[in-house]
Design a protein around this motif. Structure first.
Motif, PDB file in Angstrom:
ATOM      1  N   PHE A  19       0.950  -0.874   0.038  1.00  0.00           N
ATOM      2  CA  PHE A  19      -0.314   0.239  -0.382  1.00  0.00           C
ATOM      3  C   PHE A  19       0.723   1.148   0.669  1.00  0.00           C
ATOM      4  O   PHE A  19       2.129   1.407   1.092  1.00  0.00           O
ATOM      5  N   LEU A  22       3.845   1.162   2.051  1.00  0.00           N
ATOM      6  CA  LEU A  22       4.185   0.589   3.440  1.00  0.00           C
ATOM      7  C   LEU A  22       3.539  -1.539   2.684  1.00  0.00           C
ATOM      8  O   LEU A  22       3.356  -2.073   1.684  1.00  0.00           O
ATOM      9  N   ALA A  24       2.293  -4.928   3.191  1.00  0.00           N
ATOM     10  CA  ALA A  24       1.659  -5.059   3.700  1.00  0.00           C
ATOM     11  C   ALA A  24       2.217  -6.676   4.214  1.00  0.00           C
ATOM     12  O   ALA A  24       1.592  -7.158   5.615  1.00  0.00           O
ATOM     13  N   ASN A  44      -1.466  -6.579  15.847  1.00  0.00           N
ATOM     14  CA  ASN A  44      -1.896  -5.824  15.144  1.00  0.00           C
ATOM     15  C   ASN A  44      -1.380  -5.494  14.009  1.00  0.00           C
ATOM     16  O   ASN A  44       0.008  -4.631  14.287  1.00  0.00           O
ATOM     17  N   GLY A  45      -2.102  -5.091  12.194  1.00  0.00           N
ATOM     18  CA  GLY A  45      -1.020  -4.904  11.533  1.00  0.00           C
ATOM     19  C   GLY A  45      -0.067  -5.795  11.075  1.00  0.00           C
ATOM     20  O   GLY A  45       0.681  -5.421   9.966  1.00  0.00           O
ATOM     21  N   GLY A  47      -0.235  -8.066   9.103  1.00  0.00           N
ATOM     22  CA  GLY A  47      -1.003  -8.731   7.071  1.00  0.00           C
ATOM     23  C   GLY A  47      -1.670  -9.871   7.037  1.00  0.00           C
ATOM     24  O   GLY A  47      -2.153 -10.036   6.663  1.00  0.00           O
ATOM     25  N   LYS A  48      -2.401  -9.516   8.776  1.00  0.00           N
ATOM     26  CA  LYS A  48      -3.302 -11.068   8.778  1.00  0.00           C
ATOM     27  C   LYS A  48      -4.812 -10.654   7.296  1.00  0.00           C
ATOM     28  O   LYS A  48      -5.055 -11.852   6.511  1.00  0.00           O
ATOM     29  N   THR A  49      -5.248  -9.728   7.268  1.00  0.00           N
ATOM     30  CA  THR A  49      -6.595  -9.737   7.093  1.00  0.00           C
ATOM     31  C   THR A  49      -5.954  -9.392   5.225  1.00  0.00           C
ATOM     32  O   THR A  49      -6.800  -9.611   4.502  1.00  0.00           O
ATOM     33  N   THR A  50      -5.056  -8.724   4.900  1.00  0.00           N
ATOM     34  CA  THR A  50      -4.707  -8.875   3.883  1.00  0.00           C
ATOM     35  C   THR A  50      -4.435  -9.875   3.283  1.00  0.00           C
ATOM     36  O   THR A  50      -4.167  -9.867   1.614  1.00  0.00           O
ATOM     37  N   TYR A  59      -8.025  -8.178  -3.575  1.00  0.00           N
ATOM     38  CA  TYR A  59      -6.577  -7.215  -3.378  1.00  0.00           C
ATOM     39  C   TYR A  59      -6.351  -8.439  -4.307  1.00  0.00           C
ATOM     40  O   TYR A  59      -6.081  -9.187  -4.080  1.00  0.00           O
ATOM     41  N   GLN A  91     -14.781  -9.488   9.188  1.00  0.00           N
ATOM     42  CA  GLN A  91     -15.156  -9.490  10.942  1.00  0.00           C
ATOM     43  C   GLN A  91     -15.829  -8.882  11.404  1.00  0.00           C
ATOM     44  O   GLN A  91     -16.308  -8.702  12.537  1.00  0.00           O
ATOM     45  N   GLU A 180     -11.606 -13.612  12.340  1.00  0.00           N
ATOM     46  CA  GLU A 180     -11.588 -13.678  13.350  1.00  0.00           C
ATOM     47  C   GLU A 180     -13.240 -13.344  14.182  1.00  0.00           C
ATOM     48  O   GLU A 180     -13.940 -12.783  14.744  1.00  0.00           O
TER      49      GLU A 180
HETATM   50  N1  LIG Z   1      -6.515  -0.368   2.335  1.00  0.00           N
HETATM   51  C1  LIG Z   1      -5.213  -0.219   2.644  1.00  0.00           C
HETATM   52  N2  LIG Z   1      -4.355   0.729   2.696  1.00  0.00           N
HETATM   53  C2  LIG Z   1      -3.367   1.195   3.340  1.00  0.00           C
HETATM   54  N3  LIG Z   1      -2.765   0.706   4.038  1.00  0.00           N
HETATM   55  C3  LIG Z   1      -3.638  -0.586   4.901  1.00  0.00           C
HETATM   56  C4  LIG Z   1      -4.582  -1.474   4.036  1.00  0.00           C
HETATM   57  N4  LIG Z   1      -5.491  -2.189   4.509  1.00  0.00           N
HETATM   58  C5  LIG Z   1      -4.313  -2.073   5.262  1.00  0.00           C
HETATM   59  N5  LIG Z   1      -2.808  -1.414   5.654  1.00  0.00           N
HETATM   60  C6  LIG Z   1      -2.319  -1.936   6.409  1.00  0.00           C
HETATM   61  O1  LIG Z   1      -1.212  -3.272   6.469  1.00  0.00           O
HETATM   62  C7  LIG Z   1      -0.691  -3.030   6.697  1.00  0.00           C
HETATM   63  C8  LIG Z   1      -1.605  -4.398   7.664  1.00  0.00           C
HETATM   64  O2  LIG Z   1      -2.896  -4.573   7.642  1.00  0.00           O
HETATM   65  P1  LIG Z   1      -4.022  -5.725   8.549  1.00  0.00           P
HETATM   66  O3  LIG Z   1      -4.951  -5.243   8.614  1.00  0.00           O
HETATM   67  O4  LIG Z   1      -3.796  -6.539   6.840  1.00  0.00           O
HETATM   68  O5  LIG Z   1      -3.045  -6.201   9.976  1.00  0.00           O
HETATM   69  P2  LIG Z   1      -3.680  -7.599  10.926  1.00  0.00           P
HETATM   70  O6  LIG Z   1      -2.706  -8.475  11.159  1.00  0.00           O
HETATM   71  O7  LIG Z   1      -5.380  -7.741   9.679  1.00  0.00           O
HETATM   72  O8  LIG Z   1      -3.741  -6.248  11.573  1.00  0.00           O
HETATM   73  P3  LIG Z   1      -5.306  -6.646  12.884  1.00  0.00           P
HETATM   74  O9  LIG Z   1      -5.243  -7.788  13.468  1.00  0.00           O
HETATM   75  O10 LIG Z   1      -5.652  -5.288  13.174  1.00  0.00           O
HETATM   76  O11 LIG Z   1      -6.378  -6.586  12.312  1.00  0.00           O
HETATM   77  C9  LIG Z   1      -0.677  -2.565   8.155  1.00  0.00           C
HETATM   78  O12 LIG Z   1      -0.052  -1.585   8.545  1.00  0.00           O
HETATM   79  C10 LIG Z   1      -2.079  -1.614   7.443  1.00  0.00           C
HETATM   80  O13 LIG Z   1      -2.713  -0.405   8.439  1.00  0.00           O
END
Ligand SMILES: Nc1ncnc2c1ncn2[C@@H]1O[C@H](COP(=O)(O)OP(=O)(O)OP(=O)(O)O)[C@@H](O)[C@H]1O
Length: 264
Positions: A19, A22, A24, A44-45, A47-50, A59, A91, A180
């Motif tokens: 992104f 970043l 992710a 948190n952050g 990258g799990k949801t990505t 994506y 979620q 989750e």
């Molecule tokens: N659409 C987006 N645009 C910009 N940055 C994004 C986007 N989606 C996620 N990110 C960034 O990518 C990184 C990974 O985010 P992601 O949501 O995948 O993490 P996560 O492990 O699922 O976190 P959480 O446990 O908080 O849900 C984070 O730094 C987040 O801010």
């Protein structure tokens, strides 16, 4: 080359998602075989949801590819992946809020097994499937019978999440991805949901992103730990939680999961 004879359900090969500046998800490779029940954890952050969004097609990856049952689906949109048998929950729940509980289940049943045109779905098929054995059984299994005719927008979060997972399991997808599933649920609802998920072990391939590791640890066969977009450990849960990098990056959640001694 793996000697595991079970069919591969999903494979990610070196997937990366950026992104702007970043990264992710950073060059992640991952394989799930038939009837694996696996979890992904990470702070948190991480990258799990990505990563979930890459697997399910929300994506496209910037690099790498995704194969589902051996087919390259990297460029395939989410709805086509659903048709191939990949189903996910969110979620925040994704149900048809102006319909009743039973009609949500009927829609899931009809979509999975009958694939009708949209008008047929709403005007003809729904009513006649409300007493279908699969729908009735699912209402019972998920303790939704008493809510059968309730409009979904009037359900609690826990009831909605239960319904969403019930809709997914009813469709018996080749791969069920749960993002989750326990978030925001009361203890009794968590226990109920876990009993349902445990009953699927050996019958369904499941991938769960879950913060409450203590709840799912005893039935996960495999864990993948992510940190800052990378996979830092993979394997049986206990082994992963003993991994030095996991202990460094992940100790809060491990502690929450009752792993305080192992990670302190
Ligand atoms: N659409 C987006 N645009 C910009 N940055 C994004 C986007 N989606 C996620 N990110 C960034 O990518 C990184 C990974 O985010 P992601 O949501 O995948 O993490 P996560 O492990 O699922 O976190 P959480 O446990 O908080 O849900 C984070 O730094 C987040 O801010």
């Amino acid at each position: 080359m793996s000697t595991d004879p079970r069919a591969e359900i999903i494979r990610a090969e070196g997937v990366t998602k950026r992104f702007k500046g970043l990264v992710a998800v950073d060059n992640v490779s991952f394989v799930l075989r038939e009837f694996d029940v696996a979890g992904i954890i990470g702070s948190n952050g991480a990258g799990k949801t990505t990563f979930f969004n890459l697997l399910t097609g929300y994506y496209p990856p910037d690099e790498g590819r995704i194969l589902f049952k051996g087919q390259d689906v990297t460029a395939m949109p989410p709805e086509q992946r659903v048709d191939l048998g990949m189903m996910r929950t969110f979620q925040l729940t994704a149900t048809f809020d102006s319909l009743t509980v039973v009609d949500n289940l009927v829609l899931s049943y009809v979509r999975a097994y009958e694939k009708p045109s949209l008008p047929a779905l709403f005007f003809r098929t729904c009513r006649s499937r409300r007493h279908h054995p699969k729908v009735v059984e699912t209402l019972e299994t998920f303790d939704l019978g008493h809510l059968r005719d309730r409009v979904v927008k009037n359900l609690s979060l826990g009831e909605k999440r239960r319904l969403e997972i019930a809709m997914s399991i009813l469709a018996e997808p080749a791969l069920l991805l749960l993002d989750e599933p326990l978030a925001g649920l009361a203890e009794t609802e968590i226990r109920m949901l876990l009993d349902v998920l445990k009953a699927r072990v050996g019958r369904q391939t499941i991938l769960i992103v879950e913060h409450k590791l203590s709840h799912v640890q005893d039935f996960l066969q495999r864990l993948t730990v992510m940190h800052e977009g990378r996979v830092i450990a993979e394997g049986p849960c206990e082994e992963c939680l003993r991994h030095p990098e996991v202990r460094r990056s992940y100790w809060q959640i491990a502690t929450e999961a009752g792993e305080g001694e192992a990670v302190s």
